[in-house]
Design an enzyme around this catalytic site. Structure first.
Site, short mmCIF file in Angstrom:
data_model
loop_
_atom_site.label_atom_id
_atom_site.label_comp_id
_atom_site.label_asym_id
_atom_site.label_seq_id
_atom_site.Cartn_x
_atom_site.Cartn_y
_atom_site.Cartn_z
N ASP A 10 0.87 -1.17 0.00
CA ASP A 10 0.00 0.00 0.00
C ASP A 10 0.92 1.23 0.00
O ASP A 10 2.13 1.12 0.25
CB ASP A 10 -0.88 -0.03 1.24
CG ASP A 10 -1.72 1.22 1.40
OD1 ASP A 10 -2.41 1.59 0.45
OD2 ASP A 10 -1.67 1.82 2.49
N ASP A 12 -0.23 5.21 0.86
CA ASP A 12 -0.55 6.19 1.91
C ASP A 12 -0.67 5.50 3.27
O ASP A 12 -1.44 4.55 3.44
CB ASP A 12 -1.86 6.91 1.61
CG ASP A 12 -1.79 7.75 0.35
OD1 ASP A 12 -0.73 8.35 0.10
OD2 ASP A 12 -2.80 7.81 -0.38
N ASP A 168 -1.30 -0.84 6.09
CA ASP A 168 -1.40 -0.20 7.41
C ASP A 168 -2.80 -0.15 7.97
O ASP A 168 -2.99 0.33 9.09
CB ASP A 168 -0.89 1.24 7.32
CG ASP A 168 -1.86 2.14 6.56
OD1 ASP A 168 -2.44 3.06 7.17
OD2 ASP A 168 -2.08 1.91 5.35
#
Length: 227
Positions: A10, A12, A168
């Protein structure tokens, strides 16, 4: 020459802290309609499901409709601002070094809900334009995460075979689970639930630990890559 399975990331909240730029872009568009700015923590809580959801939640926070023509107009104005908002975004400590180490054995790929134009703009700003073998963004396919299709496509474009996903958030955990891939959780990003709730194969707080963690996860969870 890479010999291990693909490592898909991922963007961001995982490789970079982009919340300050996203926050500034959202408030710039709100200001055009003379709406008061939203606080950073509130905008950060909207990140993860793509640009449309981000804008819908930002409008809803002001009591405005989160769908229809108003949202479409906000997205049209937001997209170029978002793509240009890169100067406040920084990689998390240790990310470049960890990517350098991992790239020796693994093809690296991105699977993000960020639009492709904004993704490429940010990668160019960071000097990462050639860092990843494959990039699947939020507008690359009809479906976005947590649908598994973007992650599966990223793995295929990176060469196929065994892979794992590093993210995250709750969205990332659900995506990896739906795609049938081991999930590694970076604990310093934008998640809202506990580490235990996300049930990763492993979690980490420092990117310096990631290469050894990847090696361990690959040994325990992934079949050997051919060649």
């Amino acid at each position: 020459m890479t010999t291990g399975g693909a490592i898909v990331f991922d963007l961001d909240g995982t490789l970079v802290d982009s919340a300050p730029d996203i926050h500034a872009a959202v408030n710039e568009v709100l200001a055009e309609d003379r709406l008061p700015p939203l606080p950073l923590d509130q905008v950060k809580s909207f990140i993860g499901n793509g640009m449309r959801v981000l804008l819908a939640k930002s409008l809803a926070a002001h009591g405005l409709p989160a769908e229809g023509d108003g949202l479409d107009r906000a997205i049209d104005r937001f997209a170029p601002v978002y793509s240009a908002s890169v100067t406040r975004t920084l990689p998390y400590p240790g990310v470049p070094e960890a990517l350098d180490i991992l790239a020796v054995r693994h093809p690296l790929a991105l699977c993000t809900n960020k639009p492709m134009a904004a993704t490429r703009s940010l990668l160019a700003h960071l000097g990462w334009g050639a860092r990843f073998a494959a990039i699947v963004a939020g507008d690359s396919l009809p479906a976005r995460k947590p649908d598994p299709a973007p992650l599966s496509q990223a793995v295929a474009r990176a060469g196929g075979g065994p892979a794992l996903y590093v993210g995250d958030s709750e969205v990332d955990a659900e995506t990896a689970r739906a795609a049938g891939l081991p999930f590694l959780l970076f604990e310093g990003g934008y998640r809202h639930r506990s580490v235990a709730d996300l049930a990763p194969a492993a979690s980490f707080t420092r990117f310096a630990a990631l290469p050894d963690l990847v090696a361990d996860i690959c040994a325990r969870h992934l079949p050997p890559a051919e060649g």
